[in-house]
Design an enzyme around this catalytic site. Structure first.
Site, PDB file in Angstrom:
ATOM      1  N   LEU A 106      -7.788  35.620 -32.880  1.00 36.99           N
ATOM      2  CA  LEU A 106      -6.997  36.757 -32.431  1.00 36.99           C
ATOM      3  C   LEU A 106      -6.869  36.751 -30.913  1.00 36.99           C
ATOM      4  O   LEU A 106      -7.856  36.571 -30.205  1.00 36.99           O
ATOM      5  CB  LEU A 106      -7.704  38.041 -32.884  1.00 36.99           C
ATOM      6  N   ILE A 153     -14.737  34.805 -35.899  1.00 36.08           N
ATOM      7  CA  ILE A 153     -13.524  35.478 -35.429  1.00 36.08           C
ATOM      8  C   ILE A 153     -13.380  35.223 -33.925  1.00 36.08           C
ATOM      9  O   ILE A 153     -13.681  36.087 -33.097  1.00 36.08           O
ATOM     10  CB  ILE A 153     -13.557  37.004 -35.722  1.00 36.08           C
ATOM     11  N   PRO A 154     -12.943  34.025 -33.546  1.00 25.03           N
ATOM     12  CA  PRO A 154     -12.691  33.769 -32.130  1.00 25.03           C
ATOM     13  C   PRO A 154     -11.586  34.710 -31.645  1.00 25.03           C
ATOM     14  O   PRO A 154     -10.578  34.882 -32.333  1.00 25.03           O
ATOM     15  CB  PRO A 154     -12.226  32.314 -32.089  1.00 25.03           C
ATOM     16  N   HIS A 155     -11.798  35.312 -30.494  1.00 22.32           N
ATOM     17  CA  HIS A 155     -10.817  36.290 -30.016  1.00 22.32           C
ATOM     18  C   HIS A 155     -10.885  36.430 -28.505  1.00 22.32           C
ATOM     19  O   HIS A 155     -11.843  35.995 -27.875  1.00 22.32           O
ATOM     20  CB  HIS A 155     -11.051  37.650 -30.675  1.00 22.32           C
ATOM     21  N   GLY A 156      -9.842  37.034 -27.968  1.00 16.67           N
ATOM     22  CA  GLY A 156      -9.803  37.286 -26.543  1.00 16.67           C
ATOM     23  C   GLY A 156      -8.612  38.137 -26.168  1.00 16.67           C
ATOM     24  O   GLY A 156      -7.703  38.351 -26.970  1.00 16.67           O
TER      25      GLY A 156
END
Length: 155
Positions: A103, A65-68
């Site tokens: 996300l 779940i790459p997110h920032g």
């Protein structure tokens, strides 16, 4: 916020042929900066890469779940990618990642960010749904599987 509010069909990709974590993040950045958003692909990539440097967003079991968080955006936006073959994502179990939900949220939305991440973690703990996602052969079916799960499990 439901998964269906984060995604659109044009931000769901099936059978993506990328060979590295960097290329996967570049693909995701392009999706998140697509039509209907005020994001640039370079800014999204830099944000996702900076978060990865803090620690991998690979959860294990082939999922990440790459997110920032980013300044200057008004609402959370997501993208989903199913890879043709898994890539090394520095996951704790060392398994290659083939399912990614990316996300980006507004910088000031800390609580919403955590709530969405918790919902996505629940999604990816649902073994039946994860298997359905792996069996999907087109973006429309992926999108429908994700949004229907989100509607059934709305917080």
């Amino acid at each position: 916020m439901q998964i269906g509010e984060l995604l659109s069909l044009d931000r769901v990709v099936e059978n993506a042929d990328v060979t590295s974590k960097k290329r996967t993040l570049e693909l995701i950045s392009g999706l998140l900066s697509g039509e209907g958003t005020e994001l640039s692909a370079d800014e999204v990539f830099d944000t996702l890469l900076a978060r990865e440097r803090l620690g991998s967003t690979g959860l294990g079991a082939g999922v990440a779940i790459p997110h920032g968080r980013m300044k200057g955006i008004q609402q959370a936006v997501g993208a989903f990618v199913k890879l043709h073959e898994g890539v090394d994502f520095d996951a704790p179990d060392k398994r290659p990642v083939d399912l990614l939900f990316a996300l980006i949220v507004p910088e000031e939305c800390t609580d919403a960010h955590l709530d969405i991440l918790a919902q996505l973690a629940r999604l990816f703990r649902d073994d039946e749904t994860v298997e359905q996602l792996r069996q999907c052969t087109d973006g429309t079916t992926l999108y429908r599987t994700l949004t229907e799960w989100g509607a059934r499990h709305a917080a």
